[in-house]
Structures are given as structure tokens and as C-alpha cells.
Design an enzyme around this catalytic site. Sequence first.
Site, mmCIF file in Angstrom:
data_model
loop_
_atom_site.group_PDB
_atom_site.id
_atom_site.type_symbol
_atom_site.label_atom_id
_atom_site.label_comp_id
_atom_site.label_asym_id
_atom_site.label_seq_id
_atom_site.Cartn_x
_atom_site.Cartn_y
_atom_site.Cartn_z
ATOM 1 N N LYS A 140 35.518 17.125 41.048
ATOM 2 C CA LYS A 140 36.179 16.872 42.330
ATOM 3 C C LYS A 140 37.133 15.705 42.182
ATOM 4 O O LYS A 140 36.878 14.838 41.344
ATOM 5 C CB LYS A 140 35.192 16.620 43.461
ATOM 6 C CG LYS A 140 34.026 15.679 43.201
ATOM 7 C CD LYS A 140 34.198 14.277 42.799
ATOM 8 C CE LYS A 140 35.002 13.295 43.563
ATOM 9 N NZ LYS A 140 34.971 11.925 42.975
ATOM 10 N N TYR A 224 33.712 13.317 49.789
ATOM 11 C CA TYR A 224 32.263 13.499 50.001
ATOM 12 C C TYR A 224 31.941 13.526 51.499
ATOM 13 O O TYR A 224 31.077 14.272 51.943
ATOM 14 C CB TYR A 224 31.477 12.347 49.361
ATOM 15 C CG TYR A 224 31.394 12.415 47.859
ATOM 16 C CD1 TYR A 224 30.429 13.193 47.229
ATOM 17 C CD2 TYR A 224 32.254 11.680 47.056
ATOM 18 C CE1 TYR A 224 30.330 13.249 45.858
ATOM 19 C CE2 TYR A 224 32.166 11.722 45.674
ATOM 20 C CZ TYR A 224 31.210 12.511 45.081
ATOM 21 O OH TYR A 224 31.115 12.572 43.719
#
Length: 372
Positions: A140, A224
Site C-alpha cells: 500500500k 489506513y
Amino acid sequence: MRTPFLLPTVSRRRFLSHLGAVGALAVAPRRLFAAEGTGDRKLGVALVGLGSYSSGQLGPALKLTKLCRLAGVVTGSPEKGRRWAKDYGFPETSIYGYDTMQRMADNPDIDIVYVVTPNALHARDTIAAAKAGKHVICEKPMAVSVAECDAMIAACQAAKVRLSIGYRLHYDPFHEELRRLARTQEFGPFMKMDGGFAFTMGSKVWRAERKWAGGGPLMDLGVYVMQEACMATAATPVAVTALERPKQRPDFFVDVEESLDWTMEFANGAKAACYTSYNDNRNDFRAEAKDGWYQVGPAYSYNGLRAATSRGPVDVAPLKSQQALQIDGFARAILDNQPSLVPGEMGRRDLSIIEAIYASAAAGGKRIEVEA
Ligand code: NAD
């Protein structure tokens, strides 16, 4: 068994068409049979980029995985590669450079390539891995733009290999409880959410440069918090608003944000107030529904997480490694011909949210709709 990724409401049709393209049924039987025909052989993983996350987390996790083992590396330093080969017991012929990844096509020991380079290189390395015929896990954020995500998905689709994102928290039991509550709606839908992830960046690294990171803490940490709100609602936001806070260290964060507040608005009226920074300290998430609440903090760390609901503490069995579960989860999906819990399409969704957040911040907090 874990629950499958819940389809975002807004982009459901597009998401399904992607899944149809790169998901279970589209994977070439040849590759699946090759994996199934490995008998007791664990699937071989090659790490691309031997920086801190590979050294500190993924390498050690690959010693704990049940279905995978480290079988090769891609590095700019042959000497480092030889050290890894010795430590992990793979042949030096399985050490590659960034410009020789195409030679992996001839290496049957490598089934999965795990891309762990700076964000701006994820597209390059994922596409190279797909062209070598390997399944891919990409860290990510998936890339630095939606356009890059599309190119990565298309490359994996063309090569008939699978693409998964390194969203380890989907495999963490505290977060699994949030997804379970979202699915069962035991407390009703979560309508009010609040979360932040921030740390103080000490030394200047690629993460603080747009050229390599694609942005600032939103790309690295904020993603996140976005993920958490999407888990809590089992949906994709329809719109966002965002405002950058004034920089305390403008000489340090020259072309990226230092701190950012944003809200995510969902089709059912739910709202998430989110925050990220490279000059602060936060690590939490809370979601409230009519009949109860869930909160987690530390929320996004590798270990030491704690969560509670309005019923009391969330009690889960101790976890050795989120990353080992995540990597084995992808291997299991490949072997069982099932969709990944965290497919490329989810990474693409998050880049579309990120692009909307940056567009809103650039427009001084204007409400921007998230494109499906
Ligand atoms: P790092 O700087 O420690 O390592 C990056 C690696 O890429 C190094 O080995 C470096 O040599 C290599 N590299 C290749 N080309 C490079 C270039 N042009 N410039 C700089 N480095 C280059 O970074 P990291 O912390 O290991 O992060 C790597 C990726 O992993 C990032 O995308 C990051 O977001 C992701 N990450 C994910 C998690 C997670 O919890 N899922 C945690 C940390 C990092």
C-alpha cells in the site's frame, strides 16, 4: 473462515467486472494446476525491495507462513541479495535486479512477487512481475494514481495472474471484529466515525517527496484510516471534503502535505472524520451506531492492538504475525481459486478516494464526489 471483501456500494458494477476479469474464474488453469501440483512444496515468494518493511516484517513473516517461503529477491545490491540468499536458503540464481525481473519467467521456484518498493515504483514493478507470469502482492498504497492502478490491473489481467494489496489489517482479528459488526449490523449501521494515524517524521526520506511517495502522510498513513471507515460501513464513500493544516516544518514537507483533516460521506448518511500527519501522534479509530460502538487503539500497528465495543473488551487469541496471515491468505486464495480478500480493485478504490481528498484540499475544502 474469513469473510470475503464486501463490495463497495457505489462501484459495485465496475468492481464485479474487475473481479470477473482478474478474479477466480479468469485465472489460467495452467497456473492453478502448477500451484496445486506442487505437492508439499510451499509457494515461492520473491520480495522486491529489501528495505525496512521487507527486512523487519515480511522476511521474518515468511519464516512463519504455512503455505509460502521466501524463494528469491529483487534488489539493487547483489551483495545484499547474497546475504538474503544465505539467510533464507534460496539459490543465488534467484537474486534479480530491478531491470532483470523478466528473467523470473524461467524460474519455477517463484510463484508470487511481493512489491515493497517506494510508492511511485509499485506500478513499474507490478507490471514487470505480471509480465514474468507471476502472481503479485503490491504494498500500500497500490500506486500514486488511479491511472497507474488501472494499468496494473490490466497487466495482471493480460498475464492471467492475481493481484493483491498488502492490507495486513484485514487479517488482524481486532479488525475482523469490526468487519463482522459491519456485516451483521448487531449495533445497527455505524453512522459516526472518527480516526487518525500520525507520527513525527524525524529524518527526510522518500516518503516526504511527492516524486517517490505520490503525496504525504495521506498516502502512507491516512490510507489506513480510510480503509477502517470503509470496513466499518462495508461501503465506498460517495464524497469527501478535506483541508490541509498549516505546515509547522515547511522546509521539510516541501511538496507534500504535513497534516490533513478530511471527512468521508457515505450513501446512507454515515460520516467519518479522519486525520493524518507526519508531525503528530495518533493511532486510533472509533465507530458509533444506534445500539453500540466499536473502538480500536493502537489501531494500525503490527502488534499490541487493543479494541473494545460497548459490550466490553474484544478478546482475541494472540497473533504472531499479521503479515504471515496476509501472505498465507493470498496463497490460499490462489490455491483454492478464490478471490483475494484484498484485491487490486480495493487498492484502486482507495486511490480514487485519495485523489478526491487531494482535489478537495486543493480546492480549499470543497465537497468532491468520489469517482467509482
Ligand atoms: P524503505 O525505504 O525502507 O525501502 C524501500 C526499498 O526500495 C529499499 O530497499 C530501496 O533500496 C528500494 N528502492 C528501489 N528503488 C528505489 C528508489 N529509486 N528510491 C528509494 N528506494 C528504492 O521503505 P519501506 O518502509 O520498506 O516501504 C516500502 C513500501 O512498503 C512502501 O510502499 C510502503 O508504503 C510499504 N510499507 C507497508 C507497510 C505495511 O504495514 N503494510 C509498512 C511499511 C512500508
